[in-house]
Scaffold this motif. Structure first.
Motif, PDB file in Angstrom:
ATOM      1  N   ARG A 105       0.812  -1.218   0.000  1.00 28.04           N
ATOM      2  CA  ARG A 105       0.000   0.000   0.000  1.00 28.04           C
ATOM      3  C   ARG A 105       0.843   1.265   0.000  1.00 28.04           C
ATOM      4  O   ARG A 105       0.300   2.375   0.037  1.00 28.04           O
ATOM      5  N   ASP A 106       2.158   1.116  -0.047  1.00 27.35           N
ATOM      6  CA  ASP A 106       3.055   2.278  -0.089  1.00 27.35           C
ATOM      7  C   ASP A 106       3.282   2.691  -1.535  1.00 27.35           C
ATOM      8  O   ASP A 106       3.693   1.876  -2.366  1.00 27.35           O
ATOM      9  N   ALA A 107       3.013   3.960  -1.821  1.00 33.89           N
ATOM     10  CA  ALA A 107       3.129   4.475  -3.185  1.00 33.89           C
ATOM     11  C   ALA A 107       4.316   5.418  -3.318  1.00 33.89           C
ATOM     12  O   ALA A 107       4.630   6.184  -2.404  1.00 33.89           O
ATOM     13  N   TYR A 108       4.972   5.340  -4.485  1.00 31.47           N
ATOM     14  CA  TYR A 108       6.135   6.177  -4.781  1.00 31.47           C
ATOM     15  C   TYR A 108       5.862   6.901  -6.100  1.00 31.47           C
ATOM     16  O   TYR A 108       5.650   6.258  -7.134  1.00 31.47           O
ATOM     17  N   VAL A 109       5.861   8.220  -6.052  1.00 32.17           N
ATOM     18  CA  VAL A 109       5.485   9.033  -7.206  1.00 32.17           C
ATOM     19  C   VAL A 109       6.714   9.699  -7.803  1.00 32.17           C
ATOM     20  O   VAL A 109       7.558  10.261  -7.084  1.00 32.17           O
ATOM     21  N   TRP A 110       6.802   9.623  -9.135  1.00 31.80           N
ATOM     22  CA  TRP A 110       7.864  10.293  -9.882  1.00 31.80           C
ATOM     23  C   TRP A 110       7.232  11.374 -10.749  1.00 31.80           C
ATOM     24  O   TRP A 110       6.278  11.116 -11.475  1.00 31.80           O
ATOM     25  N   ILE A 111       7.766  12.582 -10.663  1.00 36.23           N
ATOM     26  CA  ILE A 111       7.249  13.711 -11.431  1.00 36.23           C
ATOM     27  C   ILE A 111       8.244  14.101 -12.508  1.00 36.23           C
ATOM     28  O   ILE A 111       9.441  14.281 -12.239  1.00 36.23           O
ATOM     29  N   VAL A 112       7.759  14.223 -13.744  1.00 33.59           N
ATOM     30  CA  VAL A 112       8.575  14.725 -14.850  1.00 33.59           C
ATOM     31  C   VAL A 112       8.216  16.202 -15.025  1.00 33.59           C
ATOM     32  O   VAL A 112       7.134  16.529 -15.508  1.00 33.59           O
ATOM     33  N   PRO A 113       9.087  17.115 -14.609  1.00 35.53           N
ATOM     34  CA  PRO A 113       8.749  18.550 -14.647  1.00 35.53           C
ATOM     35  C   PRO A 113       9.016  19.178 -16.012  1.00 35.53           C
ATOM     36  O   PRO A 113       9.862  18.706 -16.777  1.00 35.53           O
ATOM     37  N   LYS A 114       8.293  20.257 -16.295  1.00 34.35           N
ATOM     38  CA  LYS A 114       8.542  21.019 -17.512  1.00 34.35           C
ATOM     39  C   LYS A 114       9.648  22.047 -17.290  1.00 34.35           C
ATOM     40  O   LYS A 114      10.306  22.471 -18.235  1.00 34.35           O
ATOM     41  N   ARG A 115       9.830  22.428 -16.050  1.00 29.81           N
ATOM     42  CA  ARG A 115      10.857  23.403 -15.682  1.00 29.81           C
ATOM     43  C   ARG A 115      11.246  23.156 -14.231  1.00 29.81           C
ATOM     44  O   ARG A 115      10.755  22.208 -13.610  1.00 29.81           O
ATOM     45  N   GLN A 116      12.132  23.970 -13.711  1.00 30.42           N
ATOM     46  CA  GLN A 116      12.512  23.826 -12.312  1.00 30.42           C
ATOM     47  C   GLN A 116      11.318  24.145 -11.423  1.00 30.42           C
ATOM     48  O   GLN A 116      10.655  25.167 -11.589  1.00 30.42           O
ATOM     49  N   ILE A 117      11.019  23.258 -10.493  1.00 30.86           N
ATOM     50  CA  ILE A 117       9.851  23.401  -9.626  1.00 30.86           C
ATOM     51  C   ILE A 117      10.278  23.964  -8.273  1.00 30.86           C
ATOM     52  O   ILE A 117      11.264  23.507  -7.678  1.00 30.86           O
ATOM     53  N   THR A 118       9.532  24.936  -7.798  1.00 29.07           N
ATOM     54  CA  THR A 118       9.853  25.556  -6.520  1.00 29.07           C
ATOM     55  C   THR A 118       9.413  24.677  -5.361  1.00 29.07           C
ATOM     56  O   THR A 118       8.598  23.753  -5.531  1.00 29.07           O
ATOM     57  N   ALA A 119       9.938  24.972  -4.169  1.00 32.05           N
ATOM     58  CA  ALA A 119       9.585  24.207  -2.974  1.00 32.05           C
ATOM     59  C   ALA A 119       8.094  24.317  -2.682  1.00 32.05           C
ATOM     60  O   ALA A 119       7.448  23.347  -2.275  1.00 32.05           O
ATOM     61  N   GLU A 120       7.533  25.480  -2.914  1.00 29.66           N
ATOM     62  CA  GLU A 120       6.099  25.676  -2.674  1.00 29.66           C
ATOM     63  C   GLU A 120       5.267  24.823  -3.634  1.00 29.66           C
ATOM     64  O   GLU A 120       4.245  24.242  -3.246  1.00 29.66           O
ATOM     65  N   GLU A 121       5.707  24.742  -4.885  1.00 28.24           N
ATOM     66  CA  GLU A 121       4.987  23.928  -5.868  1.00 28.24           C
ATOM     67  C   GLU A 121       5.097  22.445  -5.523  1.00 28.24           C
ATOM     68  O   GLU A 121       4.136  21.689  -5.711  1.00 28.24           O
ATOM     69  N   VAL A 122       6.250  22.028  -5.017  1.00 30.68           N
ATOM     70  CA  VAL A 122       6.417  20.639  -4.596  1.00 30.68           C
ATOM     71  C   VAL A 122       5.436  20.303  -3.483  1.00 30.68           C
ATOM     72  O   VAL A 122       4.826  19.222  -3.474  1.00 30.68           O
ATOM     73  N   VAL A 123       5.258  21.225  -2.549  1.00 35.68           N
ATOM     74  CA  VAL A 123       4.305  21.016  -1.446  1.00 35.68           C
ATOM     75  C   VAL A 123       2.897  20.822  -1.999  1.00 35.68           C
ATOM     76  O   VAL A 123       2.151  19.934  -1.567  1.00 35.68           O
ATOM     77  N   GLY A 124       2.515  21.643  -2.994  1.00 37.26           N
ATOM     78  CA  GLY A 124       1.184  21.534  -3.580  1.00 37.26           C
ATOM     79  C   GLY A 124       0.981  20.222  -4.319  1.00 37.26           C
ATOM     80  O   GLY A 124      -0.064  19.568  -4.185  1.00 37.26           O
ATOM     81  N   ILE A 125       1.983  19.821  -5.091  1.00 41.33           N
ATOM     82  CA  ILE A 125       1.893  18.555  -5.834  1.00 41.33           C
ATOM     83  C   ILE A 125       1.834  17.372  -4.866  1.00 41.33           C
ATOM     84  O   ILE A 125       1.070  16.428  -5.067  1.00 41.33           O
TER      85      ILE A 125
END
Length: 242
Positions: A105-125
């Motif tokens: 039940r443990d999930a691991y998510v990988w994000i392919v960004p279009k540009r550099q992502i800020t810390a605030e955006e990481v929190v939202g995602i």
């Protein structure tokens, strides 16, 4: 000896939900790999159960057929597709794609960004991913960006495929991980292979196995001596048979 379709029909009649077709082992007569889609009931019990799978395997063995079941999780595919759609809807300006792997039940998510992502955006995602996965009964254990990761390039995938082909996408991903590469998910591997197939470098056989085209083999070239890829292929095959 039973054909691929006869093996699938036998399993289907036994209540085993086969995903796709049976894949005949080219090296072992009468041996097949069969993908089976399993689910969990409200009590967390596996459907079909291991007892059902063992019974079906035994009945086929009596008919001279050896079957190796590969279990695929319907929840996994639904979760990955749902997560990708949700993230692209909410963060389409910064997220190019996403992939999901899980252990129980443990999930691991990988994000392919279009540009550099800020810390605030990481929190939202992260918050969005955690909430969506929780609805599917999964716990977000980690989220990471693919940038800076040791992902296998197209050439690396082709080189590994030359060593181990013909092979399933899952098996190829396993070989790449053993070589130290990061393969975010099964879907990532399938997409990579599909891109190579459209480029005329990979062929997907009717059995579901992948191999290189002549164009790809010529493009990769060859090396004489102990470093030859043909020698490496023989050593790789010998190690896995052992």
């Amino acid at each position: 000896m039973l054909s691929e379709s006869e093996v699938v029909r036998h399993l289907t009649d036994a209540g085993i939900p086969v995903s796709g077709t049976a894949v005949r082992d080219s090296e072992t007569a009468g041996s097949f790999q069969v993908f089976v889609e399993f689910e969990r009931d409200q009590r967390g019990r596996q459907i079909p159960s291991n007892a059902q799978l063992d019974s079906a395997r035994a009945s086929l063995f009596d008919l001279g057929v050896s079957v190796d079941f590969i279990l695929t999780d319907a929840l996994m595919r639904d979760a990955e597709a749902g997560l990708r759609a949700s993230l692209l809807h909410s963060f389409g300006s910064i997220v190019r794609n996403s992939f999901l792997a899980k252990d129980g039940r443990d999930a691991y998510v990988w994000i392919v960004p279009k540009r550099q992502i800020t810390a605030e955006e990481v929190v939202g995602i992260t918050a969005k991913s955690r909430a969506l996965l929780a609805e599917m009964g999964l716990n977000l254990s980690n989220m990471a960006l693919t940038t800076g990761q040791n992902l296998p390039s197209k050439t690396r995938c082709l080189s590994m495929l030359r060593l181990v082909a013909p092979v399933t996408s899952d098996a190829l991903a396993g070989h790449l991980r053993e070589a130290g590469f990061v393969v975010p998910s099964a879907d990532w591997m399938v997409r990579r292979l599909d891109g190579l197939r459209k480029a005329g470098q990979v062929v997907r056989l009717r059995s579901g196995l992948y191999t290189l085209t002549l164009q790809a083999l010529k493009g990769l070239g060859t090396v004489k001596g102990r470093c030859s890829p043909d020698v490496a292929r023989m050593l790789a095959l010998a190690s896995h048979r052992g």
